[in-house]
Design a protein around this motif. Sequence first.
Motif, PDB file in Angstrom:
ATOM      1  N   TYR A 179      -2.530   7.673 -11.452  1.00 52.60           N
ATOM      2  CA  TYR A 179      -1.842   8.110 -12.671  1.00 52.60           C
ATOM      3  C   TYR A 179      -2.913   8.202 -13.742  1.00 52.60           C
ATOM      4  CZ  TYR A 179       2.456   6.663 -10.261  1.00 52.60           C
ATOM      5  OH  TYR A 179       3.487   6.520  -9.362  1.00 52.60           O
ATOM      6  N   GLY A 180      -3.391   9.414 -14.008  1.00 53.72           N
ATOM      7  CA  GLY A 180      -4.519   9.552 -14.934  1.00 53.72           C
ATOM      8  C   GLY A 180      -5.746   8.853 -14.353  1.00 53.72           C
ATOM      9  N   GLN A 181      -6.303   7.921 -15.119  1.00 53.34           N
ATOM     10  CA  GLN A 181      -7.507   7.199 -14.666  1.00 53.34           C
ATOM     11  C   GLN A 181      -7.169   5.971 -13.813  1.00 53.34           C
ATOM     12  OE1 GLN A 181     -10.753   8.361 -15.358  1.00 53.34           O
ATOM     13  NE2 GLN A 181      -9.467  10.090 -15.957  1.00 53.34           N
ATOM     14  N   ILE A 182      -5.880   5.638 -13.733  1.00 49.51           N
ATOM     15  CA  ILE A 182      -5.502   4.396 -13.036  1.00 49.51           C
ATOM     16  C   ILE A 182      -5.112   4.704 -11.595  1.00 49.51           C
ATOM     17  CG2 ILE A 182      -3.859   2.467 -12.986  1.00 49.51           C
ATOM     18  CD1 ILE A 182      -3.680   2.917 -16.101  1.00 49.51           C
ATOM     19  N   GLU A 183      -5.860   4.123 -10.658  1.00 47.43           N
ATOM     20  CA  GLU A 183      -5.579   4.334  -9.234  1.00 47.43           C
ATOM     21  C   GLU A 183      -4.511   3.332  -8.790  1.00 47.43           C
ATOM     22  OE1 GLU A 183      -8.369   5.944  -5.701  1.00 47.43           O
ATOM     23  OE2 GLU A 183      -8.899   3.953  -6.420  1.00 47.43           O
ATOM     24  N   ALA A 184      -3.325   3.857  -8.447  1.00 47.95           N
ATOM     25  CA  ALA A 184      -2.207   2.985  -8.073  1.00 47.95           C
ATOM     26  C   ALA A 184      -2.192   2.687  -6.579  1.00 47.95           C
ATOM     27  CB  ALA A 184      -0.887   3.634  -8.479  1.00 47.95           C
ATOM     28  N   VAL A 185      -2.663   3.641  -5.795  1.00 50.98           N
ATOM     29  CA  VAL A 185      -2.790   3.460  -4.341  1.00 50.98           C
ATOM     30  C   VAL A 185      -4.232   3.761  -3.977  1.00 50.98           C
ATOM     31  CG1 VAL A 185      -2.037   4.296  -2.075  1.00 50.98           C
ATOM     32  CG2 VAL A 185      -0.372   4.038  -3.914  1.00 50.98           C
ATOM     33  N   LYS A 186      -4.869   2.807  -3.251  1.00 48.72           N
ATOM     34  CA  LYS A 186      -6.332   2.837  -3.110  1.00 48.72           C
ATOM     35  C   LYS A 186      -6.765   2.937  -1.649  1.00 48.72           C
ATOM     36  CE  LYS A 186      -6.427  -0.180  -7.162  1.00 48.72           C
ATOM     37  NZ  LYS A 186      -6.567  -1.573  -7.621  1.00 48.72           N
ATOM     38  N   GLY A 187      -6.573   4.123  -1.081  1.00 48.36           N
ATOM     39  CA  GLY A 187      -7.121   4.372   0.261  1.00 48.36           C
ATOM     40  C   GLY A 187      -6.404   3.626   1.372  1.00 48.36           C
ATOM     41  N   ILE A 188      -5.068   3.748   1.434  1.00 47.13           N
ATOM     42  CA  ILE A 188      -4.322   2.998   2.453  1.00 47.13           C
ATOM     43  C   ILE A 188      -4.170   3.803   3.752  1.00 47.13           C
ATOM     44  CG2 ILE A 188      -3.057   1.669   0.714  1.00 47.13           C
ATOM     45  CD1 ILE A 188      -0.556   3.361   1.444  1.00 47.13           C
ATOM     46  N   ASP A 189      -4.092   3.064   4.853  1.00 49.56           N
ATOM     47  CA  ASP A 189      -3.807   3.625   6.176  1.00 49.56           C
ATOM     48  C   ASP A 189      -2.487   3.036   6.676  1.00 49.56           C
ATOM     49  OD1 ASP A 189      -6.307   4.820   6.056  1.00 49.56           O
ATOM     50  OD2 ASP A 189      -7.281   3.295   7.291  1.00 49.56           O
ATOM     51  N   LEU A 190      -1.593   3.913   7.162  1.00 51.28           N
ATOM     52  CA  LEU A 190      -0.323   3.483   7.749  1.00 51.28           C
ATOM     53  C   LEU A 190      -0.059   4.336   8.986  1.00 51.28           C
ATOM     54  CD1 LEU A 190       2.052   3.738   4.616  1.00 51.28           C
ATOM     55  CD2 LEU A 190       0.973   1.637   5.397  1.00 51.28           C
ATOM     56  N   ALA A 191       0.593   3.747   9.978  1.00 55.52           N
ATOM     57  CA  ALA A 191       1.045   4.524  11.135  1.00 55.52           C
ATOM     58  C   ALA A 191       2.505   4.192  11.399  1.00 55.52           C
ATOM     59  CB  ALA A 191       0.198   4.210  12.357  1.00 55.52           C
ATOM     60  N   GLY A 235      -2.270  -1.899  -4.697  1.00 58.12           N
ATOM     61  CA  GLY A 235      -2.667  -0.612  -4.148  1.00 58.12           C
ATOM     62  C   GLY A 235      -3.417  -0.634  -2.838  1.00 58.12           C
ATOM     63  N   LYS A 236      -3.593  -1.824  -2.250  1.00 58.82           N
ATOM     64  CA  LYS A 236      -4.324  -1.929  -0.977  1.00 58.82           C
ATOM     65  C   LYS A 236      -3.481  -2.648   0.063  1.00 58.82           C
ATOM     66  CE  LYS A 236      -8.983  -2.068  -2.963  1.00 58.82           C
ATOM     67  NZ  LYS A 236     -10.154  -2.911  -3.233  1.00 58.82           N
ATOM     68  N   VAL A 237      -3.635  -2.252   1.334  1.00 57.83           N
ATOM     69  CA  VAL A 237      -2.992  -2.979   2.428  1.00 57.83           C
ATOM     70  C   VAL A 237      -3.820  -4.233   2.698  1.00 57.83           C
ATOM     71  CG1 VAL A 237      -2.396  -2.941   4.878  1.00 57.83           C
ATOM     72  CG2 VAL A 237      -1.974  -0.915   3.475  1.00 57.83           C
ATOM     73  N   VAL A 238      -3.185  -5.405   2.555  1.00 57.53           N
ATOM     74  CA  VAL A 238      -3.916  -6.667   2.734  1.00 57.53           C
ATOM     75  C   VAL A 238      -3.544  -7.378   4.030  1.00 57.53           C
ATOM     76  CG1 VAL A 238      -4.365  -7.060   0.289  1.00 57.53           C
ATOM     77  CG2 VAL A 238      -2.231  -7.896   1.277  1.00 57.53           C
ATOM     78  N   LEU A 239      -2.371  -7.042   4.584  1.00 61.24           N
ATOM     79  CA  LEU A 239      -1.945  -7.634   5.856  1.00 61.24           C
ATOM     80  C   LEU A 239      -1.135  -6.609   6.625  1.00 61.24           C
ATOM     81  CD1 LEU A 239      -0.572 -11.118   4.682  1.00 61.24           C
ATOM     82  CD2 LEU A 239      -2.566 -10.809   6.158  1.00 61.24           C
ATOM     83  N   THR A 240      -1.240  -6.658   7.948  1.00 59.63           N
ATOM     84  CA  THR A 240      -0.401  -5.810   8.779  1.00 59.63           C
ATOM     85  C   THR A 240      -0.111  -6.550  10.080  1.00 59.63           C
ATOM     86  OG1 THR A 240      -0.201  -3.634   9.807  1.00 59.63           O
ATOM     87  CG2 THR A 240      -2.382  -4.590   9.795  1.00 59.63           C
ATOM     88  N   GLY A 241       1.010  -6.230  10.685  1.00 57.96           N
ATOM     89  CA  GLY A 241       1.385  -6.871  11.942  1.00 57.96           C
ATOM     90  C   GLY A 241       2.836  -6.580  12.257  1.00 57.96           C
ATOM     91  N   SER A 242       3.340  -7.203  13.308  1.00 57.84           N
ATOM     92  CA  SER A 242       4.765  -7.042  13.608  1.00 57.84           C
ATOM     93  C   SER A 242       5.578  -7.705  12.496  1.00 57.84           C
ATOM     94  CB  SER A 242       5.112  -7.675  14.959  1.00 57.84           C
ATOM     95  OG  SER A 242       5.091  -9.085  14.852  1.00 57.84           O
ATOM     96  N   PRO A 290       1.577 -17.724   7.002  1.00 58.25           N
ATOM     97  CA  PRO A 290       1.630 -18.622   5.830  1.00 58.25           C
ATOM     98  C   PRO A 290       1.342 -17.906   4.507  1.00 58.25           C
ATOM     99  CG  PRO A 290       0.303 -19.593   7.600  1.00 58.25           C
ATOM    100  CD  PRO A 290       0.652 -18.194   8.033  1.00 58.25           C
ATOM    101  N   LYS A 291       0.454 -16.890   4.543  1.00 60.36           N
ATOM    102  CA  LYS A 291       0.124 -16.154   3.297  1.00 60.36           C
ATOM    103  C   LYS A 291       1.353 -15.398   2.792  1.00 60.36           C
ATOM    104  CE  LYS A 291      -4.599 -15.223   4.761  1.00 60.36           C
ATOM    105  NZ  LYS A 291      -5.190 -14.218   5.640  1.00 60.36           N
ATOM    106  N   VAL A 292       2.112 -14.795   3.714  1.00 65.28           N
ATOM    107  CA  VAL A 292       3.319 -14.048   3.332  1.00 65.28           C
ATOM    108  C   VAL A 292       4.376 -15.023   2.836  1.00 65.28           C
ATOM    109  CG1 VAL A 292       5.157 -12.536   4.159  1.00 65.28           C
ATOM    110  CG2 VAL A 292       2.815 -12.162   4.932  1.00 65.28           C
ATOM    111  N   VAL A 293       4.525 -16.124   3.555  1.00 64.33           N
ATOM    112  CA  VAL A 293       5.515 -17.144   3.161  1.00 64.33           C
ATOM    113  C   VAL A 293       5.233 -17.649   1.759  1.00 64.33           C
ATOM    114  CG1 VAL A 293       6.400 -19.463   3.679  1.00 64.33           C
ATOM    115  CG2 VAL A 293       5.998 -17.843   5.549  1.00 64.33           C
ATOM    116  N   GLU A 294       3.960 -17.964   1.508  1.00 66.01           N
ATOM    117  CA  GLU A 294       3.583 -18.536   0.200  1.00 66.01           C
ATOM    118  C   GLU A 294       3.779 -17.502  -0.928  1.00 66.01           C
ATOM    119  OE1 GLU A 294      -0.245 -20.553  -2.047  1.00 66.01           O
ATOM    120  OE2 GLU A 294      -0.454 -19.918   0.042  1.00 66.01           O
ATOM    121  N   ALA A 295       3.366 -16.269  -0.669  1.00 64.96           N
ATOM    122  CA  ALA A 295       3.374 -15.255  -1.732  1.00 64.96           C
ATOM    123  C   ALA A 295       4.752 -14.669  -1.994  1.00 64.96           C
ATOM    124  CB  ALA A 295       2.394 -14.131  -1.392  1.00 64.96           C
TER     125      ALA A 295
END
Length: 237
Positions: free
Chosen positions: A14-26, A213-220, A228-233
Amino acid sequence: MSAILQVTDLSVAYGQIEAVKGIDLALNEGEITALVGANGAGKSTALLAISGLLKATRGQVLFDGTDLTTLAPHQIVGRGVVQVAEGRAILTTLTVSENLALGTYARKDKSGITSDLDWVYTLFPVLKNRRDGLAGNLSGGEQQMLAIGRALMAKPRVLLLDEPSMGLAPLMVQEIFRILKEINKTGLTILLVEQNVRQALRIAQRGYVLETGKVVLTGSGQDLLDDPKVVEAYLGG
């Protein structure tokens, strides 16, 4: 499992602000994939870029060998990638059946439209009962059902859902997620963007966690629920 839709290095600004930063999804065919994270993580922005409503600044969204970032939104719908907007975006001054008919504007197969309408009314009996009433008189949950029904009338191969549980009472949230599982059983591929992390990961075969804006975790879905990171956050761990 083959990916029906592949997102590579997708960035949106959005203008100069990058909201999504190079993500990969399948998205694997026939699966529910959840894209979860806190408010402002970039989830809705990513979805809008996939459906062509926002222009990507770089990256690819490949579907059936075509890069969707080169197409207009109506062309993407015509290919079979259909979004249910955040906030439902139904037309309140039209009837329920008129809203559903809007989903078929690009279709010519009259018999297919009739059978799909029967299916939508089976999924959402309340819509059948109120088909001649104004959409604006429906409750929030019923409007969400109408928005999903209208998207199904476009005969999607991939259904994109943006925060379908937003603003709904807990019992209605349960019902919406139950219906999404029913829809997925027909083989329809679903990408679900949700702040309700627990509910989304429970029904998803695969999940991605987005932070700033970045994918930090992926899995089933289950692996992420147990992480634990997902539970905590996100799950009040």
